[in-house]
Design a protein around this motif. Structure first.
Motif, short mmCIF file in Angstrom:
data_model
loop_
_atom_site.label_atom_id
_atom_site.label_comp_id
_atom_site.label_asym_id
_atom_site.label_seq_id
_atom_site.Cartn_x
_atom_site.Cartn_y
_atom_site.Cartn_z
N TYR A 7 1.06 -1.22 0.10
CA TYR A 7 0.05 0.10 -0.12
C TYR A 7 0.93 1.27 -0.01
O TYR A 7 1.85 1.30 0.84
CB TYR A 7 -1.01 -0.04 1.21
N GLY A 28 -2.45 5.60 -0.97
CA GLY A 28 -3.62 5.30 -1.40
C GLY A 28 -3.83 4.24 -2.39
O GLY A 28 -4.99 4.25 -3.12
N GLU A 86 -3.21 0.62 -3.50
CA GLU A 86 -2.90 -0.83 -3.27
C GLU A 86 -2.20 -1.61 -4.25
O GLU A 86 -2.31 -1.29 -5.44
CB GLU A 86 -4.39 -1.49 -3.09
N GLN A 146 -7.18 1.06 -6.58
CA GLN A 146 -7.64 2.11 -5.36
C GLN A 146 -8.95 1.72 -4.85
O GLN A 146 -9.64 2.65 -4.52
CB GLN A 146 -7.61 3.47 -6.02
N LYS A 147 -9.09 0.20 -4.81
CA LYS A 147 -10.26 -0.04 -4.20
C LYS A 147 -10.74 0.59 -2.91
O LYS A 147 -12.02 1.20 -2.68
CB LYS A 147 -10.35 -1.59 -4.12
N LYS A 148 -10.07 0.67 -2.09
CA LYS A 148 -10.23 1.37 -0.54
C LYS A 148 -10.64 2.74 -0.90
O LYS A 148 -11.53 3.23 -0.22
CB LYS A 148 -9.06 1.07 0.15
N TYR A 149 -9.71 3.58 -1.85
CA TYR A 149 -10.15 4.95 -1.85
C TYR A 149 -11.25 5.09 -2.36
O TYR A 149 -11.98 6.10 -2.21
CB TYR A 149 -9.00 5.51 -2.58
N LYS A 156 -13.94 3.38 -2.62
CA LYS A 156 -14.92 3.35 -1.61
C LYS A 156 -15.25 4.12 -0.63
O LYS A 156 -16.47 4.61 -0.31
CB LYS A 156 -14.97 1.92 -0.66
N GLU A 157 -14.16 4.89 -0.24
CA GLU A 157 -14.06 6.04 0.53
C GLU A 157 -14.73 7.29 -0.17
O GLU A 157 -15.74 7.95 0.31
CB GLU A 157 -12.94 6.55 1.17
N ASP A 178 -22.31 5.17 -1.83
CA ASP A 178 -22.13 3.83 -1.67
C ASP A 178 -23.31 3.00 -1.79
O ASP A 178 -23.22 1.67 -1.82
CB ASP A 178 -21.39 3.85 -0.43
N ASP A 208 -13.45 -3.18 -8.58
CA ASP A 208 -12.26 -4.06 -8.39
C ASP A 208 -11.36 -3.69 -9.61
O ASP A 208 -10.24 -4.60 -9.65
CB ASP A 208 -12.57 -5.57 -8.46
#
Length: 162
Positions: free
Chosen positions: A39, A42, A44, A56-59, A61-62, A70, A150
């Motif tokens: 990581y 931001g 992955e 940047q899946k986590k970003y 989602k944020e 969402d 994804d």
């Protein structure tokens, strides 16, 4: 080698040079070896047998949560075929601060999402006077991200032949 504030990333194609560099850096600076990168800023990073996959899946989602998208229905096409986006001076104006926040968040996502790069740069043109139409296009991009969360970029490993 890539350096950002107090983080350093380095890679190699020569194992001996890599070991020497790492040893000299650890001698000179107080460093902790965290192993393979997973990581960074931001992004992955997944190092796989077929190459390196970044996303940047986590970003994403944020971003979806931040703009209350969402729970939106996901789509698999970021733009309607044949749709042309224009300045739309007669359209209903919206809060350009909120619109700019969406566009800026999407701009950072284009690092690993070249599939939305054109559209994000297109909606970026209307940050000075966005209308409801421009906002709908931005929301459609967010819905597309939801349906393709994804996605990322794979740098395939190439065999070197002599």
């Amino acid at each position: 080698m890539c350096l950002y504030v107090d983080d350093i990333i380095f890679t190699r194609n020569d194992e001996l040079m890599f070991a020497k560099f790492k040893k000299s850096m650890m001698f000179e600076f107080d460093m902790t070896n965290l192993g393979r990168m997973r990581y960074f800023l931001g992004i992955e990073v997944m190092q796989r047998l077929d190459g390196i996959f970044i996303s940047q899946k986590k970003y994403a989602k944020e971003v979806l949560e931040r703009f209350s998208m969402d729970k939106a229905n996901p789509i698999h096409n970021p733009m309607v075929l044949g749709f042309k986006l224009t300045k739309n001076v007669d359209g209903v104006r919206i809060d350009n601060t909120f619109y700019k926040q969406i566009v800026r968040s999407l701009m950072y996502l284009t690092i690993t999402r070249p599939d939305v790069l054109f559209l994000v740069s297109l909606i970026n043109r209307f940050m000075d006077c966005p209308t409801k139409l421009h906002f709908q296009v931005a929301k459609r991009i967010l819905r597309y991200l939801k349906g393709t969360i994804d996605f990322g970029v794979l740098q395939e490993k190439k065999e070197v032949r002599n």
